[in-house]
Design an enzyme around this catalytic site. Structure first.
Site, PDB file in Angstrom:
ATOM      1  N   ALA A  11     102.438   9.344  37.722  1.00 22.51           N
ATOM      2  CA  ALA A  11     102.503   7.925  37.138  1.00 22.51           C
ATOM      3  C   ALA A  11     101.331   8.180  35.820  1.00 22.51           C
ATOM      4  CB  ALA A  11     101.738   6.817  38.319  1.00 22.51           C
ATOM      5  N   ALA A  12     100.232   8.397  36.093  1.00 25.32           N
ATOM      6  CA  ALA A  12      99.075   8.198  35.239  1.00 25.32           C
ATOM      7  C   ALA A  12      99.327   9.200  33.944  1.00 25.32           C
ATOM      8  CB  ALA A  12      97.814   8.599  35.774  1.00 25.32           C
ATOM      9  N   GLU A  35     102.995  20.201  36.032  1.00 29.83           N
ATOM     10  CA  GLU A  35     102.935  19.402  37.308  1.00 29.83           C
ATOM     11  C   GLU A  35     103.468  20.270  38.403  1.00 29.83           C
ATOM     12  OE1 GLU A  35     102.729  16.326  38.901  1.00 29.83           O
ATOM     13  OE2 GLU A  35     103.640  17.615  40.640  1.00 29.83           O
ATOM     14  N   SER A  41     107.030  11.535  37.142  1.00 28.75           N
ATOM     15  CA  SER A  41     107.195  10.052  37.288  1.00 28.75           C
ATOM     16  C   SER A  41     107.839   9.563  38.456  1.00 28.75           C
ATOM     17  CB  SER A  41     107.929   9.816  35.911  1.00 28.75           C
ATOM     18  OG  SER A  41     107.463  10.216  34.786  1.00 28.75           O
ATOM     19  N   CYS A  45     104.670   5.195  46.003  1.00 26.77           N
ATOM     20  CA  CYS A  45     104.634   4.010  46.757  1.00 26.77           C
ATOM     21  C   CYS A  45     105.865   3.861  47.554  1.00 26.77           C
ATOM     22  CB  CYS A  45     104.365   2.770  45.883  1.00 26.77           C
ATOM     23  SG  CYS A  45     103.167   3.326  44.565  1.00 26.77           S
ATOM     24  N   ASP A 286      94.324   8.148  39.865  1.00 29.21           N
ATOM     25  CA  ASP A 286      93.636   8.130  41.158  1.00 29.21           C
ATOM     26  C   ASP A 286      92.308   8.949  40.968  1.00 29.21           C
ATOM     27  OD1 ASP A 286      95.452   6.685  42.291  1.00 29.21           O
ATOM     28  OD2 ASP A 286      96.158   8.338  43.832  1.00 29.21           O
ATOM     29  N   ASN A 308      99.185   3.514  36.181  1.00 24.77           N
ATOM     30  CA  ASN A 308     100.160   3.233  35.128  1.00 24.77           C
ATOM     31  C   ASN A 308      99.381   2.535  34.126  1.00 24.77           C
ATOM     32  OD1 ASN A 308     103.235   3.784  35.633  1.00 24.77           O
ATOM     33  ND2 ASN A 308     102.300   3.047  38.038  1.00 24.77           N
ATOM     34  N   TYR A 429     105.673 -26.988  43.756  1.00 28.74           N
ATOM     35  CA  TYR A 429     105.823 -27.481  45.365  1.00 28.74           C
ATOM     36  C   TYR A 429     107.293 -27.801  45.456  1.00 28.74           C
ATOM     37  CZ  TYR A 429     106.484 -30.758  49.186  1.00 28.74           C
ATOM     38  OH  TYR A 429     107.239 -31.477  50.010  1.00 28.74           O
ATOM     39  N   TRP A 437     100.891 -29.462  50.332  1.00 24.47           N
ATOM     40  CA  TRP A 437      99.169 -28.707  49.632  1.00 24.47           C
ATOM     41  C   TRP A 437      99.742 -27.299  50.183  1.00 24.47           C
ATOM     42  CZ3 TRP A 437      94.794 -30.201  47.705  1.00 24.47           C
ATOM     43  CH2 TRP A 437      94.556 -31.586  47.568  1.00 24.47           C
TER      44      TRP A 437
HETATM   45  C1  LIG Z   1     102.847   6.857  50.592  1.00 20.38           C
HETATM   46  C2  LIG Z   1     102.027   6.291  49.577  1.00 20.38           C
HETATM   47  C3  LIG Z   1     102.238   4.587  49.061  1.00 20.38           C
HETATM   48  C4  LIG Z   1     101.498   4.296  48.357  1.00 20.38           C
HETATM   49  N1  LIG Z   1     101.865   2.720  47.935  1.00 20.38           N
HETATM   50  C5  LIG Z   1     101.418   2.044  46.985  1.00 20.38           C
HETATM   51  C6  LIG Z   1     101.656   0.727  46.487  1.00 20.38           C
HETATM   52  O1  LIG Z   1     102.300   0.176  47.171  1.00 20.38           O
HETATM   53  N2  LIG Z   1     100.917   0.164  45.566  1.00 20.38           N
HETATM   54  C7  LIG Z   1     100.204   0.813  44.876  1.00 20.38           C
HETATM   55  O2  LIG Z   1      99.637   0.383  43.653  1.00 20.38           O
HETATM   56  N3  LIG Z   1     100.000   2.224  45.048  1.00 20.38           N
HETATM   57  C8  LIG Z   1     100.388   2.898  45.992  1.00 20.38           C
HETATM   58  N4  LIG Z   1      99.981   4.203  46.256  1.00 20.38           N
HETATM   59  C9  LIG Z   1      99.176   4.796  45.361  1.00 20.38           C
HETATM   60  C10 LIG Z   1      99.908   5.415  44.089  1.00 20.38           C
HETATM   61  O3  LIG Z   1     101.081   6.125  44.566  1.00 20.38           O
HETATM   62  C11 LIG Z   1      98.978   6.250  43.497  1.00 20.38           C
HETATM   63  O4  LIG Z   1      97.673   5.381  43.146  1.00 20.38           O
HETATM   64  C12 LIG Z   1      99.548   6.752  42.241  1.00 20.38           C
HETATM   65  O5  LIG Z   1     100.563   7.791  42.358  1.00 20.38           O
HETATM   66  C13 LIG Z   1      98.315   7.561  41.232  1.00 20.38           C
HETATM   67  O6  LIG Z   1      98.983   8.141  40.169  1.00 20.38           O
HETATM   68  P1  LIG Z   1      98.413   9.603  39.511  1.00 20.38           P
HETATM   69  O7  LIG Z   1      99.314   9.904  38.716  1.00 20.38           O
HETATM   70  O8  LIG Z   1      96.853   8.925  39.367  1.00 20.38           O
HETATM   71  O9  LIG Z   1      98.267  10.449  40.780  1.00 20.38           O
HETATM   72  P2  LIG Z   1      99.531  11.331  41.311  1.00 20.38           P
HETATM   73  O10 LIG Z   1     100.825  10.228  41.779  1.00 20.38           O
HETATM   74  O11 LIG Z   1      98.947  11.568  42.840  1.00 20.38           O
HETATM   75  O12 LIG Z   1      99.878  12.259  40.619  1.00 20.38           O
HETATM   76  C14 LIG Z   1      99.070  13.312  40.274  1.00 20.38           C
HETATM   77  C15 LIG Z   1     100.249  14.657  40.028  1.00 20.38           C
HETATM   78  O13 LIG Z   1      99.376  15.771  39.737  1.00 20.38           O
HETATM   79  C16 LIG Z   1      99.780  16.884  40.094  1.00 20.38           C
HETATM   80  N5  LIG Z   1      98.953  17.810  40.075  1.00 20.38           N
HETATM   81  C17 LIG Z   1      97.513  17.873  40.817  1.00 20.38           C
HETATM   82  N6  LIG Z   1      97.054  18.900  40.494  1.00 20.38           N
HETATM   83  C18 LIG Z   1      97.589  19.538  39.586  1.00 20.38           C
HETATM   84  C19 LIG Z   1      97.347  20.796  39.229  1.00 20.38           C
HETATM   85  N7  LIG Z   1      96.279  21.548  39.173  1.00 20.38           N
HETATM   86  N8  LIG Z   1      98.459  21.245  38.126  1.00 20.38           N
HETATM   87  C20 LIG Z   1      99.643  20.399  37.954  1.00 20.38           C
HETATM   88  N9  LIG Z   1      99.705  19.606  38.628  1.00 20.38           N
HETATM   89  C21 LIG Z   1      98.709  18.938  39.377  1.00 20.38           C
HETATM   90  C22 LIG Z   1     100.337  16.404  41.623  1.00 20.38           C
HETATM   91  O14 LIG Z   1     101.314  17.491  41.976  1.00 20.38           O
HETATM   92  C23 LIG Z   1     100.899  15.116  41.584  1.00 20.38           C
HETATM   93  O15 LIG Z   1     102.356  15.037  40.943  1.00 20.38           O
HETATM   94  C24 LIG Z   1     100.960   4.806  47.270  1.00 20.38           C
HETATM   95  C25 LIG Z   1     100.687   6.102  47.501  1.00 20.38           C
HETATM   96  C26 LIG Z   1     101.127   6.925  48.602  1.00 20.38           C
HETATM   97  C27 LIG Z   1     100.943   8.452  48.680  1.00 20.38           C
END
Ligand SMILES: Cc1cc2nc3c(=O)[nH]c(=O)nc-3n(C[C@H](O)[C@H](O)[C@H](O)COP(=O)(O)OP(=O)(O)OC[C@H]3O[C@@H](n4cnc5c(N)ncnc54)[C@H](O)[C@@H]3O)c2cc1C
Length: 456
Positions: A11-12, A35, A41, A45, A286, A308, A429, A437
């Site tokens: 995501a990020a 990755e 992507s 969630c 995260d 995001n 409403y 209410w």
């Molecule tokens: C089961 C589940 C349900 C969720 N439900 C919700 C929800 O309903 N609502 C909500 O807002 N959030 C939810 N979340 C949280 C949300 O998914 C995360 O906050 C979001 O994915 C964070 O995005 P990110 O890109 O920061 O990290 P991530 O999605 O964790 O992506 C980080 C990526 O970096 C890669 N990576 C890490 N280290 C390395 C490295 N050294 N070299 C290469 N690649 C690497 C990993 O493989 C991973 O793919 C949920 C999470 C989970 C696990």
């Protein structure tokens, strides 16, 4: 040509890469994204809903595949892990996980978006076969594949929102589900009174909830396969499969080693444009800490909604624009089967820790006019500052789309509204949608009464 390297392809990281690409073409900026997993992507969630079968195919969880990113001139290298960052030499060291080959990749700017690391308690058996996590899409795929006809009993360690979402998924699949958590109520980000309500509702669904009891061991058979979860109180919960849903911490190991400064919460310290304190290094998602707009504290809130937005902000800035991330107020929502819960702002414990003096008000109402078919119970709890009446926090539990009402309250908190203003809001409403209410307004009225009573 400038070179941008991204660590983490979800995501990020990919939001940052895509926004930067939108503003600077391939002749101006080279982008390489690493990755560790197979996918980019993807919606972590959505994993619980893929496990339950509500989402049928893995591809549906992928917003943009590596191929789609490559067509957008982002050089995505999947199954490749970054194993080191050298800030002085301006390069990362990457390892191809298929071939084992290591190489360096130079950068001018670096986006660190490595996400979070799931908590794993240091108990015997934690690494046994049959113990699964649900952090990445690859984890989800492994868990889904493991849920064969031979699996009847699943124990989920951790009663946070991810644990409960997986509990729902397994329940929907007809499995016997036990959730074990050492806290007295599930989903610790809710106040205990709302937590008790959640616990009752979850048990009402037929999910066995073991609370106030920590896991001490995962017992295994002669082949090293998990067979039961043992707890501090002496319970032995038989399991064909164990799922860990114990929460996460920011994945900062590489950043720390490289000397990228962390903040007091343990996440990477960033400014409002998502720049770290190391020149040319950005961090998003995260792994970073954010400012809580009510407590003023730096907090790590691992949610996709922030990941995001932060990725977008970093990408715009990298692309030559100007964008900021204004902080968080702790809004979150989830459901277990038809029981929905949501929160925003500060819980009672958080308001206390932040030094606020506050009153609370909770109301029980219905989601539609009481006489209208389909009306379901809803409880709304508010936390308001004493004297000023400023809305500090809200929690909702109920059915029938009850929880999404939290967004009204999140908007009110974001705009620093007082409960007196909230109770006058011109909300919609009609009997099929709410009582005359709305429960949100009744709760605000009750909170305003509490604020006034405190004056007397
Ligand atoms: C089961 C589940 C349900 C969720 N439900 C919700 C929800 O309903 N609502 C909500 O807002 N959030 C939810 N979340 C949280 C949300 O998914 C995360 O906050 C979001 O994915 C964070 O995005 P990110 O890109 O920061 O990290 P991530 O999605 O964790 O992506 C980080 C990526 O970096 C890669 N990576 C890490 N280290 C390395 C490295 N050294 N070299 C290469 N690649 C690497 C990993 O493989 C991973 O793919 C949920 C999470 C989970 C696990």
């Amino acid at each position: 040509m400038d070179r941008l390297v991204v660590i983490g392809g979800d995501a990020a990281g990919m939001s940052a890469a895509s926004q930067a690409r939108k503003r600077r073409g391939p002749d101006e900026l080279q982008i390489v994204a690493f990755e560790r997993g197979r996918a980019t992507s993807y919606s972590a969630c959505g994993i619980p809903y893929w496990i339950s079968g509500a989402v049928e195919r893995e591809e549906q969880l992928v917003t943009r595949s590596p191929e789609q990113h490559r067509r957008n001139h982002i050089d995505v290298r999947t199954r490749t892990e970054v194993v080191g960052i050298d800030l002085a030499a301006r390069h990362v060291r990457a390892r191809d996980l298929e071939s084992g080959e290591e190489y360096t990749e130079p950068f001018d700017d670096l986006v660190y978006a490595a996400g979070s690391v799931p908590a794993r308690p240091p108990v015997p058996g934690i690494d046994a076969a049959g113990v699964y996590g649900v952090q990445t899409l690859d984890d989800g795929a492994a868990l889904r594949a493991a849920l064969t006809d031979a699996v009847h009993r699943v124990v989920i360690v951790g009663g946070g929102y991810i644990g409960l979402e997986v509990a729902e998924a397994c329940q929907v699949r007809g499995l016997a589900v036990t959730v074990v958590d050492r806290s007295p109520t599930p989903v610790g980000m809710f106040d205990p009174d709302i937590g008790t309500f959640i616990a009752d509702a979850v048990r009402g669904l037929g999910i066995d909830l073991v609370l106030g009891d920590g896991v001490t061991e995962i017992a295994t058979d002669a082949d090293g396969r998990a067979t039961a979860v043992h707890t501090a109180s002496g319970r032995q919960l038989a399991a064909d499969l164990v799922v860990l849903g114990l929460g996460v911490r920011p994945n900062v190991a590489l950043a720390r080693e490289a000397g990228i400064p962390l903040g007091p919460s343990g996440g990477i310290a960033v400014d409002h444009r998502m720049r770290t304190e190391a020149a040319g290094v950005w961090a998003v998602g995260d792994c970073v800490e954010s400012i809580h707009r009510l407590s003023g504290q730096r907090v790590v809130v691992a949610l996709g909604t922030h990941a995001n937005k932060q990725g977008r902000v970093a990408g715009i800035n990298l692309g030559g624009g100007y964008a900021t991330f204004p902080g968080v107020i702790g809004t979150a929502i989830t459901k277990v089967c038809d029981v929905e819960v949501a929160r925003t702002g500060l819980s009672e414990a958080e308001a206390e820790a932040a030094g606020y003096r506050f009153v609370t008000a909770a109301v029980d109402s219905t989601t539609r006019a009481g006489y209208f078919p389909g009306a379901q119970p809803i409880r709304v709890k508010l936390v308001a500052e004493k004297r000023t009446g400023r809305l500090l926090g809200a929690q909702i539990v109920g059915r029938d789309d009850a929880a999404k009402r939290i967004d009204v309250l999140a908007t009110a908190i974001w705009n620093e509204m007082h409960v007196e203003e909230v109770l006058s809001l011109d909300l919609s409403y009609a009997p099929p949608f709410s009582p005359v209410w709305d429960p949100v307004l009744i709760a605000a009225r009750k909170a305003q009464d509490a604020v006034e009573a405190d004056f007397r």
